[in-house]
Structure formats: C-alpha cells, structure tokens
Enzyme design. Structure first.
Site, PDB file in Angstrom:
ATOM      1  N   ASP A 100      45.648  20.252  27.974  1.00 57.13           N
ATOM      2  CA  ASP A 100      45.736  20.269  26.512  1.00 57.13           C
ATOM      3  C   ASP A 100      45.263  18.974  25.882  1.00 57.13           C
ATOM      4  O   ASP A 100      44.844  18.951  24.726  1.00 57.13           O
ATOM      5  CB  ASP A 100      47.166  20.569  26.070  1.00 57.13           C
ATOM      6  CG  ASP A 100      47.465  22.046  26.285  1.00 57.13           C
ATOM      7  OD1 ASP A 100      47.802  22.418  27.425  1.00 57.13           O
ATOM      8  OD2 ASP A 100      47.323  22.814  25.319  1.00 57.13           O
TER       9      ASP A 100
ATOM     10  N   ASN B 256      49.558  19.013  30.056  1.00 62.24           N
ATOM     11  CA  ASN B 256      49.369  20.464  30.223  1.00 62.24           C
ATOM     12  C   ASN B 256      50.758  21.096  30.212  1.00 62.24           C
ATOM     13  O   ASN B 256      51.782  20.410  30.096  1.00 62.24           O
ATOM     14  CB  ASN B 256      48.607  20.761  31.527  1.00 62.24           C
ATOM     15  CG  ASN B 256      48.156  22.208  31.606  1.00 62.24           C
ATOM     16  OD1 ASN B 256      47.547  22.733  30.664  1.00 62.24           O
ATOM     17  ND2 ASN B 256      48.449  22.893  32.700  1.00 62.24           N
TER      18      ASN B 256
HETATM   19  O1  MRU Z   1      51.698  26.504  25.148  1.00 61.18           O
HETATM   20  P1  MRU Z   1      50.362  27.028  25.597  1.00 61.18           P
HETATM   21  O2  MRU Z   1      50.445  28.366  26.221  1.00 61.18           O
HETATM   22  O3  MRU Z   1      49.333  26.963  24.485  1.00 61.18           O
HETATM   23  O4  MRU Z   1      49.901  26.014  26.719  1.00 61.18           O
HETATM   24  C1  MRU Z   1      48.622  26.173  27.235  1.00 61.18           C
HETATM   25  C2  MRU Z   1      48.336  25.363  28.422  1.00 61.18           C
HETATM   26  O5  MRU Z   1      49.096  24.515  28.813  1.00 61.18           O
HETATM   27  C3  MRU Z   1      47.011  25.601  29.077  1.00 61.18           C
HETATM   28  O6  MRU Z   1      47.066  25.313  30.431  1.00 61.18           O
HETATM   29  C4  MRU Z   1      45.970  24.692  28.417  1.00 61.18           C
HETATM   30  O7  MRU Z   1      45.934  24.873  27.033  1.00 61.18           O
HETATM   31  C5  MRU Z   1      44.620  24.886  28.978  1.00 61.18           C
HETATM   32  S1  MRU Z   1      43.873  26.392  28.442  1.00 61.18           S
HETATM   33  C6  MRU Z   1      42.300  26.360  29.045  1.00 61.18           C
END
Ligand code: MRU
Length: 358
Positions: free
Chosen positions: A246, A256
């Site tokens: 992220d 992440n």
């Molecule tokens: O809370 P989320 O579901 O948005 O978290 C997403 C993640 O942690 C993913 O691993 C990250 O955004 C990478 S997506 C290519």
C-alpha cells in the site's frame, strides 16, 4: 448508488460509457454475489473506498481518478476560480477516505495537476483533459501489472508453492494484479503453482477475494487461517511469499495488510524468499522509513461481529484493529516493480530505478 447485477465481465473499476459514473464491482459482496455499483458523486466514491467496496491500493487510485472526473462535471463550470476551489475541496474530501495506500493521493494529485496546469482554459475545456488523465492512470496500471508479472515469473519455477496474504489480484488493480499477477501469467504459460492463501483476518480479503480469483482461474489454491502459515512453511510447502503493498518508503519499509510483517518474519526464519510486488504508483519517497507511514485504524466491529452470526467476543471488550502493518525492508528479499527487480539496500536500488531520471 444503483446496483447492476451481472457476471464479472469487465475491469473491477471503470468509467461508464456516458462518462457520468464510475462503475465498480462491490468487493464486500464477493464471493457470494457479483454486484456492480454506479458511483456518481464524491460522497459515493468516498463511501465506496472507505467501506472497501473498492479496495487494493491501485484500484483505489483508479477509482479516485475517475471519481474526480465524474465529480468535476457537476461542479460550477462558469469560472476557472470557482471550478478549481470546488475541485480542490472534493479532492481533499476523497483523499481523506483512507490514509495508508499512497496510490489514492498520487492519483488525486495527478488530477489536480491537470486543473492547475490548465488555468488558461475554461472548466469546460478542462473536463476532457481530466477524463484523459483518469484513463491514463488506469491504462498505466494495466501495463505496470503486466510488466511486474513478467519480472515475477523470473523469480519462481514450475510447481513452486507460493504463500500470499490479502488480495493483490485483478480486483485490487487492473487485469493481472501485482502480487497475484505472476500466478495468472504463469497459468497462461503452463506453470502449475500451488498457492497457499492466508484468509487475512479480519476482513478476509484472502478467503473472499484471492481464493475466489485463483480458484475461478483454475489455479491450485488452498485456503489457510493466517496462523497456519508457520506450519505450511515448516512442512516445506512454500518456496516463496508474494504480497502486494500500500505504500513503500524510500528505504524499502513496506506497508501492506495487517499480518504481512508476520509472514515476512516467518519467511526469514524458514529461509524462504519474501517478495513485494510494487507498481511505482505505490512508492512514496517522501516517507523516509516505515515510521512515516500512517496506519489506518478501523472499527472493532470488523473483528468482533462482521463475519459472525453472533458476536465473537464480550460486547464491551477493548479491541485494537490496525488495518495495515509495516514490514521492515530488511525482511524483504526483493521489491518487484514494472521497471525491474530492486534488491537491498532498497534506499539505493529504488532511488536508482525511479529517481535518477527525474
Ligand atoms: O484494506 P485493503 O483490502 O484495501 O488492503 C489491501 C492490501 O493490503 C493489498 O495487499 C494492497 O493494497 C496491494 S493491492 C495490489
């Protein structure tokens, strides 16, 4: 927000034919129902991102780009000044929907830049430029995912066991995905991976979304609870860990989904390579280290009630629900980007790959 019930035939985020709505697959309904939503206002875009109807760092960025174009059409178009100040207000509002994934602010900055750089044009003339920029954000993500997946394929071999956490597939991005892209591309090329998928408490992105995507693609996937990762690693079933991200700081520290850093610690213990798949839209050189990354705290209900027919814990019990964690760069074997594979020390390799040419 209107519901369009359909099978999945298209990108998880796209612009409607008439340009008046962002169309998303409501990821909170998966895997049981495929529901498409039309987002027509900044408030609807905010709600969809905040509630994780659209989620995954790149998908959030794409949604925000299209969301600003859709929103801009309904603003006061009579003067540049009025238009820009209302645009900025909506942009800041959408940017406040979730704090950790930097793709959101990167995409919104790009959209604002278009307005700022074209102050000699009327708002009506700026609208098509906004549409083009939002489409560029989307197209670039498709290309980055493909390139990342190609690089990822150089790191593994046919038959490998791969552990993944959260969801970094097509739903979270465009087309191939980042962390899962290598697996889809490998499948196309005849590789038979054995994927172990953490369910990813508390919101179950692994169980609901990753297992769904891989299973539907005919990839060998086995679902495990997050606390089983150590066991499958110890049993020798895992050759590599693949995760998305992220926000990646300048030194390679990576935010992440919560639980990622635990998987990285385990991988180090068992001598298993730990790979982060990262489009350049997720790198934030303004964060020197992971300490600078803001971690989103979410509602206790996600842990205590959301996926249970009865509450899973005493009603008044304290609850701590950080949505992300930061994996120390030193636990990461490589960061796989669209331009190539960065190895430690990441402060140097990331800089060399992405900053030298600026
Ligand atoms: O809370 P989320 O579901 O948005 O978290 C997403 C993640 O942690 C993913 O691993 C990250 O955004 C990478 S997506 C290519």
């Amino acid at each position: 927000m209107s519901n369009l019930q359909n099978g999945i035939k298209t990108d998880s985020v796209r612009l409607s034919e008439d340009g008046g709505a962002v169309i998303i697959i409501d990821q909170t309904e998966l895997p049981n129902r495929t529901v498409y939503l039309e987002l027509k206002t900044a408030e609807q875009v905010y709600e969809a991102i905040q509630k994780l109807r659209v989620r995954g760092a790149p998908a959030i960025g794409i949604c925000a780009g299209y969301g600003m174009y859709v929103t801009a059409q309904a603003l006061d178009l009579s003067s540049y000044g009025n238009f820009y100040s209302a645009f900025k207000q909506k942009k800041d509002y959408i940017n406040s929907s979730r704090p950790t994934a930097v793709n959101l602010s990167h995409a919104l900055e790009r959209m604002e830049r278009i307005v700022k750089e074209n102050d000699g044009l009327s708002p009506v003339e700026i609208l098509p430029l906004l549409k083009e920029e939002a489409e560029n954000i989307h197209k670039e993500d498709i290309e980055m995912c493909k390139a990342i997946s190609e690089y990822g394929l150089t790191l593994v071999k046919d038959g490998d066991g791969i552990l993944t956490h959260c969801n970094a597939g097509p739903l979270a991005t465009s087309r191939y995905g980042t962390g899962l892209g290598t697996l889809f591309l490998g499948k196309e090329r005849g590789y038979e991976f054995k994927v172990w998928c953490d369910e990813t408490r508390p919101l179950l992105q692994g169980a609901r979304l990753t297992a769904y995507e891989l299973f539907n693609a005919g990839i060998d996937v086995t679902l495990i609870c997050d606390n089983m990762a150590s066991t499958v690693m110890k049993q020798g079933k895992i050759n590599a860990v693949f995760v998305g991200c992220d926000r990646v700081a300048a030194n390679g520290d990576t935010a992440n989904k919560i639980g990622t850093s635990g998987a990285a610690v385990l991988a180090k213990h068992y001598g298993i390579p730990f790979y982060v798949f990262c489009p350049s839209s997720t790198i934030d050189f303004t964060c020197e280290t992971g300490e600078d990354i803001k971690i989103e705290l979410r509602s206790p209900d996600e842990i205590k009630t959301m996926f249970f027919s009865e509450p899973s814990s005493p009603e008044g019990v304290k609850c701590y629900n950080p949505s992300f964690d930061v994996t120390d760069g030193e636990l990461i074997t490589a960061i796989v980007t669209e331009k190539g594979i960065c190895r430690p020390p990441f402060r140097e390799s990331l800089y060399k790959m992405f900053r030298k040419e600026e």
